[in-house]
Design a protein around this motif. Structure first.
Motif, PDB file in Angstrom:
ATOM      1  N   ALA A 280      51.744   3.491 -38.714  1.00  0.00           N
ATOM      2  CA  ALA A 280      53.122   3.016 -38.823  1.00  0.00           C
ATOM      3  C   ALA A 280      53.794   2.918 -37.453  1.00  0.00           C
ATOM      4  N   PHE A 281      53.501   3.851 -36.564  1.00  0.00           N
ATOM      5  CA  PHE A 281      54.181   3.862 -35.264  1.00  0.00           C
ATOM      6  C   PHE A 281      53.174   3.872 -34.112  1.00  0.00           C
TER       7      PHE A 281
ATOM      8  N   VAL B  33      61.442   6.757 -43.584  1.00  0.00           N
ATOM      9  CA  VAL B  33      60.604   7.923 -43.875  1.00  0.00           C
ATOM     10  C   VAL B  33      60.276   8.660 -42.574  1.00  0.00           C
ATOM     11  N   GLY B  34      59.989   7.904 -41.518  1.00  0.00           N
ATOM     12  CA  GLY B  34      59.691   8.517 -40.224  1.00  0.00           C
ATOM     13  C   GLY B  34      60.848   9.345 -39.719  1.00  0.00           C
TER      14      GLY B  34
ATOM     15  N   ASP C 273      61.430   0.729 -44.512  1.00  0.00           N
ATOM     16  CA  ASP C 273      61.059   1.921 -45.279  1.00  0.00           C
ATOM     17  C   ASP C 273      60.308   2.903 -44.391  1.00  0.00           C
ATOM     18  N   SER C 274      59.380   2.386 -43.594  1.00  0.00           N
ATOM     19  CA  SER C 274      58.601   3.268 -42.724  1.00  0.00           C
ATOM     20  C   SER C 274      59.506   3.961 -41.721  1.00  0.00           C
ATOM     21  N   TYR C 275      60.458   3.208 -41.170  1.00  0.00           N
ATOM     22  CA  TYR C 275      61.360   3.818 -40.186  1.00  0.00           C
ATOM     23  C   TYR C 275      62.158   4.944 -40.827  1.00  0.00           C
TER      24      TYR C 275
ATOM     25  N   HIS D  39      49.928 -13.552 -39.218  1.00  0.00           N
ATOM     26  CA  HIS D  39      49.810 -12.521 -38.194  1.00  0.00           C
ATOM     27  C   HIS D  39      48.429 -12.480 -37.555  1.00  0.00           C
TER      28      HIS D  39
ATOM     29  N   LEU E 123      53.910  18.749 -39.447  1.00  0.00           N
ATOM     30  CA  LEU E 123      55.359  18.545 -39.419  1.00  0.00           C
ATOM     31  C   LEU E 123      56.117  19.846 -39.644  1.00  0.00           C
TER      32      LEU E 123
ATOM     33  N   PHE F  23      60.633 -12.712 -38.083  1.00  0.00           N
ATOM     34  CA  PHE F  23      59.388 -12.637 -37.343  1.00  0.00           C
ATOM     35  C   PHE F  23      59.596 -12.055 -35.952  1.00  0.00           C
TER      36      PHE F  23
ATOM     37  N   VAL G 277      53.791   9.076 -42.658  1.00  0.00           N
ATOM     38  CA  VAL G 277      54.487   7.813 -42.926  1.00  0.00           C
ATOM     39  C   VAL G 277      53.488   6.718 -43.266  1.00  0.00           C
TER      40      VAL G 277
ATOM     41  N   CYS H 186      61.122  12.542 -41.648  1.00  0.00           N
ATOM     42  CA  CYS H 186      60.062  13.463 -41.201  1.00  0.00           C
ATOM     43  C   CYS H 186      60.475  14.143 -39.914  1.00  0.00           C
ATOM     44  N   PHE H 187      61.025  13.345 -38.998  1.00  0.00           N
ATOM     45  CA  PHE H 187      61.454  13.901 -37.719  1.00  0.00           C
ATOM     46  C   PHE H 187      62.539  14.948 -37.939  1.00  0.00           C
TER      47      PHE H 187
ATOM     48  N   LEU I 165      59.896  -8.245 -36.529  1.00  0.00           N
ATOM     49  CA  LEU I 165      58.881  -7.615 -37.375  1.00  0.00           C
ATOM     50  C   LEU I 165      57.676  -7.260 -36.522  1.00  0.00           C
ATOM     51  N   LYS I 166      57.272  -5.976 -36.597  1.00  0.00           N
ATOM     52  CA  LYS I 166      56.131  -5.526 -35.807  1.00  0.00           C
ATOM     53  C   LYS I 166      54.826  -5.953 -36.462  1.00  0.00           C
ATOM     54  N   PHE I 167      53.818  -6.109 -35.630  1.00  0.00           N
ATOM     55  CA  PHE I 167      52.497  -6.600 -36.021  1.00  0.00           C
ATOM     56  C   PHE I 167      51.909  -5.879 -37.239  1.00  0.00           C
ATOM     57  N   GLN I 168      52.140  -4.564 -37.308  1.00  0.00           N
ATOM     58  CA  GLN I 168      51.412  -3.799 -38.326  1.00  0.00           C
ATOM     59  C   GLN I 168      52.036  -3.881 -39.709  1.00  0.00           C
ATOM     60  N   TYR I 169      53.267  -4.441 -39.813  1.00  0.00           N
ATOM     61  CA  TYR I 169      53.935  -4.463 -41.118  1.00  0.00           C
ATOM     62  C   TYR I 169      53.821  -5.827 -41.784  1.00  0.00           C
ATOM     63  N   GLU I 170      53.889  -5.796 -43.128  1.00  0.00           N
ATOM     64  CA  GLU I 170      53.843  -7.035 -43.899  1.00  0.00           C
ATOM     65  C   GLU I 170      55.187  -7.748 -43.864  1.00  0.00           C
TER      66      GLU I 170
ATOM     67  N   MET J  30      53.460  12.943 -38.021  1.00  0.00           N
ATOM     68  CA  MET J  30      54.461  12.001 -38.524  1.00  0.00           C
ATOM     69  C   MET J  30      53.829  10.663 -38.843  1.00  0.00           C
TER      70      MET J  30
ATOM     71  N   GLN K 132      58.987  -3.234 -45.699  1.00  0.00           N
ATOM     72  CA  GLN K 132      57.998  -2.203 -45.380  1.00  0.00           C
ATOM     73  C   GLN K 132      58.337  -1.538 -44.038  1.00  0.00           C
TER      74      GLN K 132
ATOM     75  N   LYS L 103      53.621   4.566 -46.662  1.00  0.00           N
ATOM     76  CA  LYS L 103      54.220   3.238 -46.624  1.00  0.00           C
ATOM     77  C   LYS L 103      53.279   2.093 -46.257  1.00  0.00           C
ATOM     78  N   MET L 104      52.071   2.377 -45.784  1.00  0.00           N
ATOM     79  CA  MET L 104      51.252   1.304 -45.226  1.00  0.00           C
ATOM     80  C   MET L 104      50.044   0.969 -46.091  1.00  0.00           C
TER      81      MET L 104
ATOM     82  N   ARG M 158      46.966  -2.524 -40.916  1.00  0.00           N
ATOM     83  CA  ARG M 158      46.568  -3.099 -39.628  1.00  0.00           C
ATOM     84  C   ARG M 158      46.659  -2.093 -38.494  1.00  0.00           C
ATOM     85  N   ASP M 159      47.485  -1.078 -38.681  1.00  0.00           N
ATOM     86  CA  ASP M 159      47.611  -0.031 -37.662  1.00  0.00           C
ATOM     87  C   ASP M 159      48.346   1.129 -38.316  1.00  0.00           C
TER      88      ASP M 159
END
Lengths: 234, 549
Positions: free
Chosen positions: B109-110, A29-30, A25-27, B3, B209, A10, B179, A33-34, A13-18, B175, A22, B183-184, B106-107
């Motif tokens: 990804a970044f 993929v991000g 995985d997002s990091y 949350h 991108l 907790f 993402v 992409c970068f 874990l950031k607010f937006q993730y379950e 990006m 997740q 993923k969300m 909820r938002d």
């Protein structure tokens, strides 16, 4: 995820993730992409390079003789070694071996500084010989065996643009790896409990390494287009 | 569920009132609002420059301003509109606001990267505005070398720096979209339950991108060449300025689709919602977005038909450019089929949306004129091109933006505006737009070159230019009026309720305006997208009974 780990989870874990899966995985993929954007960023310069090299093969061959393939080679080996260290650092992060990670990250940083140091020696050498393009460009004509000096200047324009941009990426790498190492020193849970941040920095560093793997042969190891073993035009 | 700790009475607008809570927000909805205010401001600046350009062209003599002033005006107009409005408006305002809501996240990804993208955008805007205040640039928004890199004495570098920073803003947004879409998504939100708005933004994110970094480094090289005389394109040294054009259009042609694909997404949502009918050919619309994104990267050469490019190259680019008409036509066709036999509700957003289709159709159908290699030699760099890209980019992007803004305004603000005024204004914009740009097709066909501030050699062009300028005044009014009734609605508008249009989609299930965490419950998607069943069933009954469809 084990239920007992939930308290720790907790915290990072950031607010937006379950859940952590997740988030990680997002990091990942991000990050990819970068890296794709970075490939396109450098790709444009590589395309420019191949276009001019195709047009001015002989002039560029003569220009490239001013670069020191030995210094470049040392730097190539140096970067490859640092990439190896980085890969093992990620392994140690998976094993949660704090000292192991720190030692290897330290090694990567040393390699990065050595790289920039050698680059500095090379750059200042070029500068002293008035090989930096622009108003101060005044090379010794005899060094170029009758090559078209305009095309030589174009060569050095791209040399400084491409290796310079790569150098900036090394510099950013030093900052990012330094920040990561500091987090390991302080024992921040986000890196010690989870290897993903270390892996992401590792991916970046491997990318910087790969760009150099292409830059080195293209600039330092050109075949002589009119030579016997080149396969080029005679 | 642990949350969801914010106060249930608060929504994203009331949750914190300080300037700090806005400027340091990581909430995608607030960032969208910041973007809305900034793009409106820059749209106003770009519009002023456009007014100057049109004013000058009222008379053939061109004696109202110097050539140099005129060059700076059209450069300011192009740069601001393209880089600070069209590329940004729909993705950064509507996309930012709605993408997470539509997939039940909820938002984005970044979130912090999202805030950074707004700051990069503002830095870009500041650079470009400062460059204008310091005298402006006179290269045109395309910055062709070697004029931009070696000869122009105007503020090119600062303008380019602005564009470069704007590019990074675009990359971070792209990006985030890619993402987030991957993923969300909430449980049950499969790829083929995604609203078409999300498909449009996903395809846009891919272009951002892949394309934006190329133009970023290309323009950076122009800055290098200007400031350090580091040669990259300089023809004096054997460099090739056409190489710049290749790099520039490799991004800038796909960029047209950054401007238009999000609008396609908006229109798909509006068409299905106000036809009370499942969108026709959902899969085809989704795949055509990806096809446009893919093909968009293969057609840049049609900008260079009259450069040094080889004939064979041109023929191939011409062919691929024609191919792009296919996915575009699929979309327009499917929207029309969606309306067919639907219970069409002609609300404000719908009329903006139908106006969009009309304008995009004209813009799209004039594309093949220019894609034809031989024909383009005649039309290249005339007002025909100007009219074409205004129909596509402005007709598409701004009409789409207005349509989407009207459609989701009740969701974003919780208030209803006066729909009657909105309807009349939508028609006013449509008329004004056509009056402005249709005469430009004709005058362009007659040979009026773009970027000239006089045409005393051909006084017969005058009536067309006067019509066009008159139209632009109407268009200006049409763009200004929404600002008044929309802002009025904020204070005096009726409460909207959660779903004023009775539309489908996750975003209509949450309150208006949405709470900070978007949904007060855990989202699980169980039904298909656009489940507007009654009409569809009725149609099926008809078919089953052998009735004439």
């Amino acid at each position: 995820m084990a239920h007992a780990a939930h308290g720790d989870e907790f915290e990072v874990l950031k607010f937006q993730y379950e859940d952590m899966d997740q988030q990680n995985d997002s990091y990942i993929v991000g990050m990819w992409c970068f890296l794709v954007t970075e490939i396109m960023f450098f790709g444009m310069l590589f395309l420019t390079y191949s276009f001019y090299r195709m047009n001015y093969q002989n002039d560029w061959f003569k220009a490239h003789e001013q670069l020191d393939w030995k210094l470049g080679g040392i730097n190539t080996a140096n970067l490859l070694f640092s990439s190896f260290l980085m890969a093992t650092a990620v392994r140690q992060a998976q094993l949660k071996d704090r000292m192991g990670v720190l030692l290897r990250l330290g090694g990567v940083l040393v390699c990065a500084f050595v790289f920039l140091g050698i680059k500095y020696i090379e750059y200042s050498g070029k500068y002293e010989h008035h090989l930096f393009p622009g108003p101060g460009f005044a090379p010794e004509v005899s060094h170029f065996h009758g090559a078209n000096l305009n095309h030589v200047q174009l060569f050095f324009g791209l040399y400084f643009a491409m290796t310079g941009l790569h150098g900036v990426h090394v510099l950013v790498g030093i900052l990012v790896i330094g920040a990561l190492a500091m987090m390991w020193v302080k024992g921040k849970k986000i890196v010690t409990e989870d290897y993903i941040p270390t892996e992401l920095v590792g991916l970046y560093w491997h990318f910087v390494d790969i760009v150099w793997i292409f830059l080195y042969p293209l600039f330092y190891l050109m075949p002589n287009p009119s030579g016997p073993n080149s396969g080029g035009s005679h | 569920m642990e949350h969801f700790h914010t106060n249930p009475e608060l929504n994203y607008l009331t949750n914190g009132h300080s300037l700090r809570s806005w400027l340091l927000t990581e909430d995608h909805k607030r960032i969208a609002m910041l973007y809305l205010m900034s793009v409106t401001f820059f749209f106003f600046i770009g519009g002023l420059a456009a007014a100057g350009v049109r004013y000058e062209l009222m008379s053939p003599a061109g004696n109202m301003m110097e050539s140099e002033t005129y060059n700076k005006l059209f450069t300011a107009h192009g740069t601001v509109m393209v880089f600070l409005f069209l590329l940004v408006a729909i993705p950064a305002v509507l996309g930012n606001f709605l993408l997470p809501l539509m997939i039940g996240a909820r938002d984005l990804a970044f979130p912090r990267l999202n805030l950074l993208s707004w700051y990069l955008y503002m830095a870009a805007g500041t650079c470009i505005t400062l460059a204008m205040l310091g005298g402006g640039a006179d290269t045109g928004w395309t910055f062709y070398t070697p004029y931009s890199s070696m000869y122009s004495n105007s503020n090119v570098s600062l303008t380019l720096l602005g564009v470069f920073l704007g590019g990074f803003s675009s990359i971070t947004t792209g990006m985030n979209f890619v993402v987030t879409t991957h993923k969300m998504r909430a449980p049950g939100m499969t790829w083929f339950r995604l609203p078409l708005f999300v498909w449009g933004h996903y395809a846009t994110g891919v272009i951002m991108l892949l394309g934006t970094p190329v133009v970023a480094i290309t323009l950076l090289c122009v800055i290098f060449e200007r400031t350090f005389q580091l040669p990259i394109y300089s023809p004096e040294l054997g460099g090739d300025p056409v190489l710049f054009q290749h790099m520039f259009w490799f991004y800038s042609h796909p960029a047209v689709y950054i401007m238009i694909l999000p609008a396609f997404g908006v229109i798909s949502e509006i068409m299905t919602a106000f036809s009370r009918k499942r969108v026709f050919g959902y899969h085809m619309i989704a795949f055509s977005s990806l096809a446009i994104a893919f093909l968009g990267f293969l057609v840049w050469g049609h900008h260079m038909f009259v450069s040094s490019q080889s004939m064979y190259q041109s023929v191939i680019f011409s062919l691929i450019t024609f191919l792009l008409a296919v996915p575009s036509a699929i979309k327009v066709w499917n929207w029309t089929a969606t309306m067919y036999k639907g219970n069409v509700v002609l609300s404000g957003p719908m009329i903006y949306g139908i106006g969009f289709q009309g304008l995009f159709l004209v813009g799209g159908l004039t594309g093949p004129f220019l894609a034809s290699y031989g024909n383009d030699v005649h039309l290249s760099a005339t007002y025909f091109v100007v009219a074409h890209f205004h129909y596509v980019m402005v007709g598409g992007s701004i009409m789409g933006f207005l349509a989407g803004l009207h459609f989701w305004w009740p969701k974003m603000t919780g208030r209803l505006y006066n729909d009657t005024i909105a309807k009349w204004n939508a028609m006013l914009v449509f008329v004004g737009f056509n009056l402005t740009f249709f005469p430009q097709f004709i005058v362009g066909w007659m040979g009026m070159p773009r970027r000239y501030h006089y045409y005393y050699f051909a006084p017969e062009f005058t009536p067309y230019h006067i019509l066009s300028t008159m139209g632009s005044s109407i268009l200006g009014i049409g763009f200004a009026v929404p600002a008044f009734y929309l802002i009025h609605s904020l204070f005096k508008g009726e409460k909207a309720g959660d779903n004023p249009w009775n539309a489908h989609g996750l975003e209509w299930n949450t309150s208006s305006p949405p709470p900070t965490e978007n949904f007060r419950y855990k989202v699980i998607v169980t039904d298909d997208v656009y489940d507007y069943d009654p009409v569809a069933e009725h149609e099926n009954d008809m078919l089953a009974a052998g009735g004439k469809a």
